[in-house]
Design a protein around this motif. Structure first.
Motif, PDB file in Angstrom:
ATOM      1  N   GLN A 180      -2.366  12.421  -4.719  1.00  0.00           N
ATOM      2  CA  GLN A 180      -3.605  13.036  -4.260  1.00  0.00           C
ATOM      3  C   GLN A 180      -3.876  12.789  -2.780  1.00  0.00           C
ATOM      4  OE1 GLN A 180      -3.425  11.227  -7.212  1.00  0.00           O
ATOM      5  NE2 GLN A 180      -3.226  13.163  -8.324  1.00  0.00           N
ATOM      6  N   GLY A 181      -2.981  12.025  -2.127  1.00  0.00           N
ATOM      7  CA  GLY A 181      -3.158  11.727  -0.713  1.00  0.00           C
ATOM      8  C   GLY A 181      -4.119  10.581  -0.447  1.00  0.00           C
ATOM      9  N   ASP A 182      -4.387   9.756  -1.480  1.00  0.00           N
ATOM     10  CA  ASP A 182      -5.314   8.632  -1.331  1.00  0.00           C
ATOM     11  C   ASP A 182      -4.540   7.324  -1.198  1.00  0.00           C
ATOM     12  OD1 ASP A 182      -7.531  10.309  -1.648  1.00  0.00           O
ATOM     13  OD2 ASP A 182      -7.420  10.161  -3.836  1.00  0.00           O
ATOM     14  N   TYR A 183      -5.207   6.336  -0.573  1.00  0.00           N
ATOM     15  CA  TYR A 183      -4.624   4.995  -0.490  1.00  0.00           C
ATOM     16  C   TYR A 183      -4.603   4.368  -1.885  1.00  0.00           C
ATOM     17  CZ  TYR A 183      -5.430   5.372   4.555  1.00  0.00           C
ATOM     18  OH  TYR A 183      -5.418   5.780   5.860  1.00  0.00           O
ATOM     19  N   GLU A 184      -3.483   3.680  -2.189  1.00  0.00           N
ATOM     20  CA  GLU A 184      -3.367   3.026  -3.485  1.00  0.00           C
ATOM     21  C   GLU A 184      -2.605   1.712  -3.323  1.00  0.00           C
ATOM     22  OE1 GLU A 184      -1.575   3.809  -7.987  1.00  0.00           O
ATOM     23  OE2 GLU A 184      -1.686   5.443  -6.531  1.00  0.00           O
ATOM     24  N   VAL A 185      -3.234   0.610  -3.751  1.00  0.00           N
ATOM     25  CA  VAL A 185      -2.606  -0.709  -3.687  1.00  0.00           C
ATOM     26  C   VAL A 185      -1.699  -0.845  -4.907  1.00  0.00           C
ATOM     27  CG1 VAL A 185      -2.976  -3.189  -3.685  1.00  0.00           C
ATOM     28  CG2 VAL A 185      -4.566  -1.690  -2.458  1.00  0.00           C
ATOM     29  N   THR A 186      -0.408  -1.019  -4.667  1.00  0.00           N
ATOM     30  CA  THR A 186       0.562  -1.091  -5.764  1.00  0.00           C
ATOM     31  C   THR A 186       0.860  -2.532  -6.187  1.00  0.00           C
ATOM     32  OG1 THR A 186       2.393  -1.013  -4.178  1.00  0.00           O
ATOM     33  CG2 THR A 186       1.631   1.090  -5.100  1.00  0.00           C
ATOM     34  N   SER A 187       0.588  -3.514  -5.297  1.00  0.00           N
ATOM     35  CA  SER A 187       0.797  -4.921  -5.664  1.00  0.00           C
ATOM     36  C   SER A 187      -0.040  -5.795  -4.734  1.00  0.00           C
ATOM     37  CB  SER A 187       2.275  -5.310  -5.571  1.00  0.00           C
ATOM     38  OG  SER A 187       2.735  -5.233  -4.238  1.00  0.00           O
ATOM     39  N   CYS A 188      -0.373  -6.981  -5.231  1.00  0.00           N
ATOM     40  CA  CYS A 188      -1.177  -7.912  -4.432  1.00  0.00           C
ATOM     41  C   CYS A 188      -0.829  -9.340  -4.869  1.00  0.00           C
ATOM     42  CB  CYS A 188      -2.661  -7.637  -4.635  1.00  0.00           C
ATOM     43  SG  CYS A 188      -3.744  -8.692  -3.646  1.00  0.00           S
ATOM     44  N   THR A 189      -0.406 -10.167  -3.897  1.00  0.00           N
ATOM     45  CA  THR A 189      -0.019 -11.552  -4.182  1.00  0.00           C
ATOM     46  C   THR A 189      -0.632 -12.491  -3.133  1.00  0.00           C
ATOM     47  OG1 THR A 189       2.103 -10.751  -5.010  1.00  0.00           O
ATOM     48  CG2 THR A 189       1.914 -13.113  -4.583  1.00  0.00           C
ATOM     49  N   PRO A 190      -1.445 -13.443  -3.594  1.00  0.00           N
ATOM     50  CA  PRO A 190      -1.956 -13.647  -4.943  1.00  0.00           C
ATOM     51  C   PRO A 190      -2.941 -12.531  -5.322  1.00  0.00           C
ATOM     52  CG  PRO A 190      -3.039 -15.115  -3.425  1.00  0.00           C
ATOM     53  CD  PRO A 190      -1.990 -14.447  -2.634  1.00  0.00           C
ATOM     54  N   PRO A 191      -3.156 -12.298  -6.598  1.00  0.00           N
ATOM     55  CA  PRO A 191      -4.014 -11.190  -7.029  1.00  0.00           C
ATOM     56  C   PRO A 191      -5.478 -11.416  -6.647  1.00  0.00           C
ATOM     57  CG  PRO A 191      -3.364 -12.543  -8.907  1.00  0.00           C
ATOM     58  CD  PRO A 191      -2.563 -13.024  -7.754  1.00  0.00           C
ATOM     59  N   LEU A 192      -6.155 -10.285  -6.336  1.00  0.00           N
ATOM     60  CA  LEU A 192      -7.567 -10.318  -5.984  1.00  0.00           C
ATOM     61  C   LEU A 192      -8.355  -9.498  -6.999  1.00  0.00           C
ATOM     62  CD1 LEU A 192      -7.367  -9.732  -2.119  1.00  0.00           C
ATOM     63  CD2 LEU A 192      -7.820 -11.908  -3.278  1.00  0.00           C
ATOM     64  N   ASP A 193      -9.453 -10.040  -7.488  1.00  0.00           N
ATOM     65  CA  ASP A 193     -10.291  -9.313  -8.449  1.00  0.00           C
ATOM     66  C   ASP A 193     -11.004  -8.131  -7.798  1.00  0.00           C
ATOM     67  OD1 ASP A 193      -9.520 -11.102 -10.377  1.00  0.00           O
ATOM     68  OD2 ASP A 193     -11.267 -12.417 -10.087  1.00  0.00           O
ATOM     69  N   CYS A 194     -11.203  -8.206  -6.501  1.00  0.00           N
ATOM     70  CA  CYS A 194     -11.975  -7.181  -5.804  1.00  0.00           C
ATOM     71  C   CYS A 194     -11.104  -6.075  -5.205  1.00  0.00           C
ATOM     72  CB  CYS A 194     -12.817  -7.822  -4.709  1.00  0.00           C
ATOM     73  SG  CYS A 194     -11.831  -8.809  -3.542  1.00  0.00           S
ATOM     74  N   ILE A 195      -9.815  -6.082  -5.472  1.00  0.00           N
ATOM     75  CA  ILE A 195      -8.915  -5.131  -4.820  1.00  0.00           C
ATOM     76  C   ILE A 195      -9.251  -3.688  -5.201  1.00  0.00           C
ATOM     77  CG2 ILE A 195      -7.119  -5.121  -6.587  1.00  0.00           C
ATOM     78  CD1 ILE A 195      -6.587  -5.292  -2.777  1.00  0.00           C
ATOM     79  N   GLU A 196      -9.642  -3.467  -6.456  1.00  0.00           N
ATOM     80  CA  GLU A 196     -10.003  -2.121  -6.894  1.00  0.00           C
ATOM     81  C   GLU A 196     -11.235  -1.622  -6.151  1.00  0.00           C
ATOM     82  OE1 GLU A 196      -8.528  -0.001  -8.846  1.00  0.00           O
ATOM     83  OE2 GLU A 196      -6.849  -1.298  -9.385  1.00  0.00           O
ATOM     84  N   GLU A 197     -12.193  -2.500  -5.957  1.00  0.00           N
ATOM     85  CA  GLU A 197     -13.408  -2.138  -5.228  1.00  0.00           C
ATOM     86  C   GLU A 197     -13.077  -1.742  -3.790  1.00  0.00           C
ATOM     87  OE1 GLU A 197     -17.548  -4.262  -3.669  1.00  0.00           O
ATOM     88  OE2 GLU A 197     -16.265  -5.254  -5.163  1.00  0.00           O
ATOM     89  N   PHE A 198     -12.230  -2.541  -3.128  1.00  0.00           N
ATOM     90  CA  PHE A 198     -11.832  -2.216  -1.750  1.00  0.00           C
ATOM     91  C   PHE A 198     -11.091  -0.870  -1.697  1.00  0.00           C
ATOM     92  CE2 PHE A 198     -11.563  -7.048  -0.717  1.00  0.00           C
ATOM     93  CZ  PHE A 198     -12.933  -7.098  -0.634  1.00  0.00           C
ATOM     94  N   GLN A 199     -10.268  -0.653  -2.695  1.00  0.00           N
ATOM     95  CA  GLN A 199      -9.469   0.583  -2.737  1.00  0.00           C
ATOM     96  C   GLN A 199     -10.378   1.816  -2.854  1.00  0.00           C
ATOM     97  OE1 GLN A 199      -5.489   1.091  -4.984  1.00  0.00           O
ATOM     98  NE2 GLN A 199      -7.009   1.856  -6.430  1.00  0.00           N
ATOM     99  N   LEU A 201       0.840  -1.193   0.000  1.00  0.00           N
ATOM    100  CA  LEU A 201       0.000   0.000   0.000  1.00  0.00           C
ATOM    101  C   LEU A 201       0.879   1.249   0.000  1.00  0.00           C
ATOM    102  CD1 LEU A 201      -3.044   0.812   0.224  1.00  0.00           C
ATOM    103  CD2 LEU A 201      -2.632   1.115   2.675  1.00  0.00           C
ATOM    104  N   ALA A 202       0.437   2.258  -0.782  1.00  0.00           N
ATOM    105  CA  ALA A 202       1.151   3.545  -0.838  1.00  0.00           C
ATOM    106  C   ALA A 202       0.136   4.677  -0.748  1.00  0.00           C
ATOM    107  CB  ALA A 202       1.960   3.657  -2.127  1.00  0.00           C
ATOM    108  N   ILE A 203       0.646   5.884  -0.499  1.00  0.00           N
ATOM    109  CA  ILE A 203      -0.178   7.087  -0.527  1.00  0.00           C
ATOM    110  C   ILE A 203       0.209   7.839  -1.805  1.00  0.00           C
ATOM    111  CG2 ILE A 203      -0.852   9.182   0.672  1.00  0.00           C
ATOM    112  CD1 ILE A 203      -1.495   6.630   2.197  1.00  0.00           C
ATOM    113  N   ASN A 204      -0.755   8.010  -2.742  1.00  0.00           N
ATOM    114  CA  ASN A 204      -0.435   8.646  -4.019  1.00  0.00           C
ATOM    115  C   ASN A 204      -0.351  10.173  -3.883  1.00  0.00           C
ATOM    116  OD1 ASN A 204      -3.082   9.549  -3.943  1.00  0.00           O
ATOM    117  ND2 ASN A 204      -3.831   8.029  -5.399  1.00  0.00           N
TER     118      ASN A 204
END
Length: 225
Positions: free
Chosen positions: A180-199, A175-178
């Motif tokens: 704009q000051g928002d949370y941003e997931v930069t990697s996920c292992t194993p990948p999750l299809d719902c990660i964008e929704e959570f973000q 996880l990083a702070i972009n």
């Protein structure tokens, strides 16, 4: 001079006639008068000839002075035009200098504003990272989670005890702070299809604990597939 010649000719003719009608004494008196008249005319002629020459010289000097004045006037006119052009160029340069100064000032003000915005965002990002680090113990105890700070101020979340067949198997997201000051997931292992929704949801609600819990649930559900 032509008039004098004509006058002398007429005087000779008059003298010839006079000798034929007058006596010797009268002739001598007339001759003396004539000589005096001739001398006077000659002197007057020489005087006026000199005056005429002086007049011609004076006219030549006046003409020369007039030409010199005309040339000086032309040079003055040219210098005035050149001076006017220089003044115009100077005014343009002053205006360009003022415009450049104004532009520099605007850029400085804009730069200061951007620095303030960046500083504010960096401060907010650091505060978020610090809050996440403070929650480290809670997450480790309740969710079996390990949190690591890695390069570029990113946080790595490592879940274990998810796969009952392999409790030590890591499930990881970073996880990083972009900007704009928002949370941003930069990697996920194993990948999750719902990660964008959570973000997107954590950006709306700012409920980070629920965000981490939802990712752990998604990893758990993935382990049963």
């Amino acid at each position: 001079e032509d008039e004098i010649t004509v006058f002398e000719k007429e005087m000779k003719e008059f003298w010839t006639k006079l000798k034929s009608v007058c006596g010797t004494e009268q002739i001598n008196q007339t001759l003396a008068l004539r000589d005096s008249c001739v001398e006077s005319i000659k002197a007057l002629s020489e005087k006026w000839s000199t005056k005429l020459k002086e007049g011609d010289q004076m006219i030549d000097k006046i003409t020369e002075y007039s030409d010199g004045i005309l040339q000086q006037s032309q040079r003055i006119s040219e210098n005035e035009e050149h001076l006017t052009e220089l003044k115009s160029n100077l005014n343009q340069e002053e205006q360009q200098k003022q415009d450049l100064t104004d532009s520099i000032q605007e850029l400085k003000e804009e730069l200061m504003k951007k620095k303030e915005i960046i500083s504010s965002k960096n401060k907010a990002a650091k505060e978020k990272v610090e809050r996440l680090c403070k929650s480290k113990v809670l997450f480790e105890e309740r969710l079996g989670l390990e949190i690591r700070r890695i390069h570029n101020e990113q946080l790595q979340f490592i879940f274990r005890h998810i796969d009952h067949k392999d409790p030590d198997k890591p499930y990881v997201f970073t996880l990083a702070i972009n900007e704009q000051g928002d949370y941003e997931v930069t990697s996920c292992t194993p990948p999750l299809d719902c990660i964008e929704e959570f973000q997107l949801k954590v950006r709306e609600t700012n409920n980070f604990s629920a965000f981490v819990a939802n990712i752990r649930k998604a990893f758990t559900a993935l382990s049963y597939k």
